[in-house]
Design an enzyme around this catalytic site. Structure first.
Site, PDB file in Angstrom:
ATOM      1  N   THR A  41       0.833  -1.215   0.000  1.00  0.00           N
ATOM      2  CA  THR A  41       0.000   0.000   0.000  1.00  0.00           C
ATOM      3  C   THR A  41       0.864   1.260   0.000  1.00  0.00           C
ATOM      4  OG1 THR A  41      -1.680  -1.204   1.249  1.00  0.00           O
ATOM      5  CG2 THR A  41      -1.860   1.187   1.242  1.00  0.00           C
ATOM      6  N   VAL A  42       1.719   1.387   1.015  1.00  0.00           N
ATOM      7  CA  VAL A  42       2.495   2.627   1.156  1.00  0.00           C
ATOM      8  C   VAL A  42       3.601   2.698   0.092  1.00  0.00           C
ATOM      9  CG1 VAL A  42       3.825   4.068   2.740  1.00  0.00           C
ATOM     10  CG2 VAL A  42       1.997   2.619   3.645  1.00  0.00           C
TER      11      VAL A  42
ATOM     12  N   GLU B  84       8.843  10.069   9.725  1.00  0.00           N
ATOM     13  CA  GLU B  84       7.639  10.911   9.800  1.00  0.00           C
ATOM     14  C   GLU B  84       6.360  10.093   9.600  1.00  0.00           C
ATOM     15  OE1 GLU B  84       7.352  14.608  10.325  1.00  0.00           O
ATOM     16  OE2 GLU B  84       5.569  13.481  10.841  1.00  0.00           O
TER      17      GLU B  84
ATOM     18  N   GLY C  38      -0.057   9.087   9.999  1.00  0.00           N
ATOM     19  CA  GLY C  38      -0.135   9.119   8.534  1.00  0.00           C
ATOM     20  C   GLY C  38       0.438  10.377   7.921  1.00  0.00           C
TER      21      GLY C  38
ATOM     22  N   GLY D 287      -7.367  -0.055   2.820  1.00  0.00           N
ATOM     23  CA  GLY D 287      -5.904  -0.014   3.019  1.00  0.00           C
ATOM     24  C   GLY D 287      -5.484   0.714   4.287  1.00  0.00           C
TER      25      GLY D 287
ATOM     26  N   GLU E  37      -3.675  -2.563   9.472  1.00  0.00           N
ATOM     27  CA  GLU E  37      -2.413  -3.294   9.390  1.00  0.00           C
ATOM     28  C   GLU E  37      -2.664  -4.653   8.744  1.00  0.00           C
ATOM     29  OE1 GLU E  37       0.677  -1.922  10.527  1.00  0.00           O
ATOM     30  OE2 GLU E  37      -0.756  -0.309  10.394  1.00  0.00           O
TER      31      GLU E  37
ATOM     32  N   LYS F  73       2.618   4.147  18.304  1.00  0.00           N
ATOM     33  CA  LYS F  73       2.773   5.549  17.882  1.00  0.00           C
ATOM     34  C   LYS F  73       2.977   6.453  19.095  1.00  0.00           C
ATOM     35  CE  LYS F  73       0.011   4.675  13.784  1.00  0.00           C
ATOM     36  NZ  LYS F  73      -1.362   4.481  13.308  1.00  0.00           N
TER      37      LYS F  73
ATOM     38  N   GLY G  48      -3.619   5.149   5.013  1.00  0.00           N
ATOM     39  CA  GLY G  48      -3.939   5.033   3.590  1.00  0.00           C
ATOM     40  C   GLY G  48      -2.723   5.299   2.722  1.00  0.00           C
TER      41      GLY G  48
HETATM   42  P1  NDP Z   1       1.539  -3.906   2.880  1.00  0.00           P
HETATM   43  O1  NDP Z   1       1.327  -5.222   3.501  1.00  0.00           O
HETATM   44  O2  NDP Z   1       0.495  -3.345   1.976  1.00  0.00           O
HETATM   45  O3  NDP Z   1       2.919  -3.899   2.060  1.00  0.00           O
HETATM   46  C1  NDP Z   1       4.070  -4.570   2.442  1.00  0.00           C
HETATM   47  C2  NDP Z   1       4.740  -5.106   1.197  1.00  0.00           C
HETATM   48  O4  NDP Z   1       6.013  -5.643   1.558  1.00  0.00           O
HETATM   49  C3  NDP Z   1       3.939  -6.229   0.552  1.00  0.00           C
HETATM   50  O5  NDP Z   1       3.929  -6.063  -0.844  1.00  0.00           O
HETATM   51  C4  NDP Z   1       4.732  -7.471   0.952  1.00  0.00           C
HETATM   52  O6  NDP Z   1       4.584  -8.517   0.051  1.00  0.00           O
HETATM   53  C5  NDP Z   1       6.139  -6.916   0.937  1.00  0.00           C
HETATM   54  N1  NDP Z   1       7.079  -7.724   1.708  1.00  0.00           N
HETATM   55  C6  NDP Z   1       6.833  -8.458   2.817  1.00  0.00           C
HETATM   56  N2  NDP Z   1       7.990  -9.018   3.239  1.00  0.00           N
HETATM   57  C7  NDP Z   1       8.958  -8.628   2.383  1.00  0.00           C
HETATM   58  C8  NDP Z   1      10.350  -8.889   2.289  1.00  0.00           C
HETATM   59  N3  NDP Z   1      10.973  -9.663   3.155  1.00  0.00           N
HETATM   60  N4  NDP Z   1      11.037  -8.319   1.279  1.00  0.00           N
HETATM   61  C9  NDP Z   1      10.417  -7.521   0.382  1.00  0.00           C
HETATM   62  N5  NDP Z   1       9.089  -7.268   0.426  1.00  0.00           N
HETATM   63  C10 NDP Z   1       8.371  -7.795   1.402  1.00  0.00           C
HETATM   64  O7  NDP Z   1       1.834  -2.890   4.073  1.00  0.00           O
HETATM   65  P2  NDP Z   1       1.628  -1.309   4.099  1.00  0.00           P
HETATM   66  O8  NDP Z   1       2.161  -0.714   2.863  1.00  0.00           O
HETATM   67  O9  NDP Z   1       0.252  -1.009   4.514  1.00  0.00           O
HETATM   68  O10 NDP Z   1       2.555  -0.930   5.345  1.00  0.00           O
HETATM   69  C11 NDP Z   1       3.952  -0.832   5.219  1.00  0.00           C
HETATM   70  C12 NDP Z   1       4.503  -0.214   6.498  1.00  0.00           C
HETATM   71  O11 NDP Z   1       3.946   1.086   6.643  1.00  0.00           O
HETATM   72  C13 NDP Z   1       4.138  -0.973   7.774  1.00  0.00           C
HETATM   73  O12 NDP Z   1       5.194  -0.845   8.687  1.00  0.00           O
HETATM   74  C14 NDP Z   1       2.906  -0.236   8.269  1.00  0.00           C
HETATM   75  O13 NDP Z   1       2.727  -0.371   9.658  1.00  0.00           O
HETATM   76  C15 NDP Z   1       3.274   1.166   7.902  1.00  0.00           C
HETATM   77  N6  NDP Z   1       2.173   2.095   7.752  1.00  0.00           N
HETATM   78  C16 NDP Z   1       1.089   1.772   6.982  1.00  0.00           C
HETATM   79  C17 NDP Z   1       0.079   2.679   6.799  1.00  0.00           C
HETATM   80  C18 NDP Z   1      -1.118   2.382   5.982  1.00  0.00           C
HETATM   81  O14 NDP Z   1      -2.052   3.217   5.965  1.00  0.00           O
HETATM   82  N7  NDP Z   1      -1.179   1.257   5.270  1.00  0.00           N
HETATM   83  C19 NDP Z   1       0.143   4.014   7.418  1.00  0.00           C
HETATM   84  C20 NDP Z   1       1.335   4.265   8.191  1.00  0.00           C
HETATM   85  C21 NDP Z   1       2.303   3.326   8.344  1.00  0.00           C
HETATM   86  P3  NDP Z   1       3.380  -9.565   0.286  1.00  0.00           P
HETATM   87  O15 NDP Z   1       2.110  -8.773   0.159  1.00  0.00           O
HETATM   88  O16 NDP Z   1       3.567 -10.554  -0.792  1.00  0.00           O
HETATM   89  O17 NDP Z   1       3.574 -10.117   1.655  1.00  0.00           O
HETATM   90  N1  HSE Z   2      -3.217   0.762  10.569  1.00  0.00           N
HETATM   91  C1  HSE Z   2      -2.828   2.099  10.840  1.00  0.00           C
HETATM   92  C2  HSE Z   2      -4.058   2.918  11.173  1.00  0.00           C
HETATM   93  C3  HSE Z   2      -2.129   2.682   9.632  1.00  0.00           C
HETATM   94  O1  HSE Z   2      -5.173   2.452  10.933  1.00  0.00           O
HETATM   95  O2  HSE Z   2      -3.907   4.025  11.691  1.00  0.00           O
HETATM   96  C4  HSE Z   2      -1.546   4.042   9.901  1.00  0.00           C
HETATM   97  O3  HSE Z   2      -0.482   3.967  10.775  1.00  0.00           O
END
Ligand code: NDP
Ligand code: HSE
Length: 440
Positions: free
Chosen positions: A15-16, A131, A136, A189, A192, A207, A305
């Protein structure tokens, strides 16, 4: 004309990661015009290179080989966006050892192992920017570290989890079930990968650990924080609370008392419907920070998101590229855990008001028994509510609101109430938080 080109590698194309890639591919020109720095997405590493993603990368960028990022000397910034606390930590350490500055949104990892990672970054003469780890798209870390740097911070009140806020808002305003609202938050999205972390309050605690560590300059771990989630919240209590003028929010609260004690807690909280935080709905987050010089400040925006979080990651990229992050990071020094353990306050010491719901037999003398127990624990009532309800069991809800009392007295009173023959279910108790509001 760019002053320099900065090459960037992302690990995690979820997602991110997709949001960050989208901004780097579509908005590099306007960022260059504003900052004089050309940002170039050089590598995106993900374990799954076949999955359909919302962003199309130019050929040759997507790979499943982390080493191709680590060994590319031209990549100055490595962004960890996979989440979790094991592989992600290893990847961040590898990126630092390979001479890259690190950017991450991984609050779970920083909350648990931040001090260790910061030490590794200091040793490698690199920086870690984070950040996006809190609230977010709201630039709250930068606000605490620079905008409010003149202040001794006294308190933080935050709605820090977009998923929980989305669920509670939908239950409150749309009468939606917990389950249906959670499903939507996942589809959008916000949640977690393991949504348990959202709804059990741990994500907010992660957080709060990060924000209070930098606000109070000491190492605060999730274990220092009292945490209750929203998993047992019943829509009926939200309705009763509303009737009495309260809105239910999952609040993260950090307070530093004048004698230097720090109190940290995350729990469902009834707040006045008139408070600005009560109007924060859906996936939005808000943080109110009280500083000794500035007074009350309030920050508001999308807390979760793809694009809001990517906005915060790209802000970090720009700050790292301009050299600002590194200068500030040098002074990120947190008093270690062994020196701060004694100043962390216990939840039993908390003084609060409480909403208590009892399901009781509908017969004479019920309120007399409830009041006697509360009085025995020196708890004074500030309100009561009882609606007529007719059912075959003859059991009705009785709601009491207490005046300020100590948590430990309230806990003892609840235990005694639960033992009464007239009390037919485990009492429900929700803290009422009176958030101070600065005014002239
Ligand atoms: P996602 O699960 O959407 O994305 C993670 C990606 O990393 C997936 O594509 C996953 O693949 C891949 N992945 C997992 N393990 C590995 C590895 N060993 N090497 C390479 N790629 C790998 O997570 P998000 O994008 O939602 O979140 C990412 C981070 O950002 C987290 O720490 C989350 O807490 C944080 N965050 C998220 C927010 C949100 O709104 N979503 C907001 C703020 C922070 P696969 O899907 O195949 O497992
Ligand atoms: N899962 C977290 C939330 C993502 O809902 O706030 C942002 O950190």
């Amino acid at each position: 004309m760019s002053e320099k080109t900065i090459k960037i590698g992302i690990v995690g194309f979820g997602t991110v990661g997709s949001g960050v890639a989208k901004i780097l591919l579509e908005d590099a020109d306007h960022i260059e015009a504003r900052t004089g720095i050309k940002l170039e997405l050089a590598k995106v590493v993900d374990i799954d290179t076949k999955k359909a993603r919302p962003v199309k990368l130019p050929d040759g960028i997507l790979t499943d080989d982390l080493n191709s990022l680590l060994n590319d000397k031209d990549i100055q910034i490595g962004i960890e966006l996979i989440g979790g606390t094991t592989i992600a930590k290893d990847i961040q350490l590898k990126m630092l050892a390979a001479g890259k500055d690190v950017i991450t949104a991984n609050k779970a990892l920083l909350a648990e192992h931040g001090n260790e990672l910061y030490a590794a970054a200091h040793k490698a003469d690199r920086c870690i920017a984070f950040e996006a780890s809190c609230a977010g798209g709201i630039p709250i870390i930068s606000a605490i570290r620079t905008g409010l740097a003149a202040n001794r911070i006294k308190a933080i009140y935050g709605i820090l989890n977009g998923t929980c806020n989305y669920i509670l808002s939908n239950m409150t305003k749309k009468d939606e079930s917990f389950k249906a609202a959670l499903k939507q938050a996942q589809n959008k999205g916000y949640a977690e990968a393991d949504p348990t972390l959202d709804i059990n309050g741990q994500d907010s605690a992660h957080k709060l650990a990060i924000l209070s560590s930098i606000a109070f300059s000491c190492e605060i771990l999730p274990g220092d924080i009292f945490v209750e989630g929203i998993e047992n919240i019943d829509i009926v209590d939200i309705r009763y609370g509303r009737e009495m003028g309260y809105t239910l929010k999952l609040l993260a609260i950090g307070q530093k008392t004048d004698d230097g004690k720090i109190f940290l807690r995350v729990h469902p909280s009834f707040i006045s419907g008139d408070n600005a935080l009560a109007r924060v709905d859906g996936p939005f987050n808000a943080v109110s920070i009280f500083g000794h010089a500035v007074g009350q400040t309030m920050f508001y925006g999308r807390g979760a998101g793809m694009m809001p979080t990517a906005s915060a990651v790209v802000a970090d990229i720009i700050e790292v590229a301009m050299g600002n992050s590194k200068k500030l990071f040098k002074h990120l020094s947190l008093e270690p855990k062994n020196k701060v353990a004694g100043i962390i306050g216990k939840i039993d010491e908390l003084v609060s008001r409480f909403y208590i719901k009892l399901r009781v037999s509908d017969k004479p003398g019920v309120f007399a028994q409830i009041c006697t127990i509360l009085a025995n624990h020196e708890i004074s009532l500030s309100g009561v509510l009882q609606h007529e309800e007719h059912n075959s069991h003859n059991i009705v809800p009785a709601i009491v609101i207490t005046h300020l009392t100590q948590q430990k007295k309230n806990t003892a009173a609840l235990a005694d109430l639960a033992k009464l023959e007239i009390v037919k279910e485990k009492p429900v108790c929700i803290r009422i938080v009176d958030i101070p509001e600065d005014s002239d």
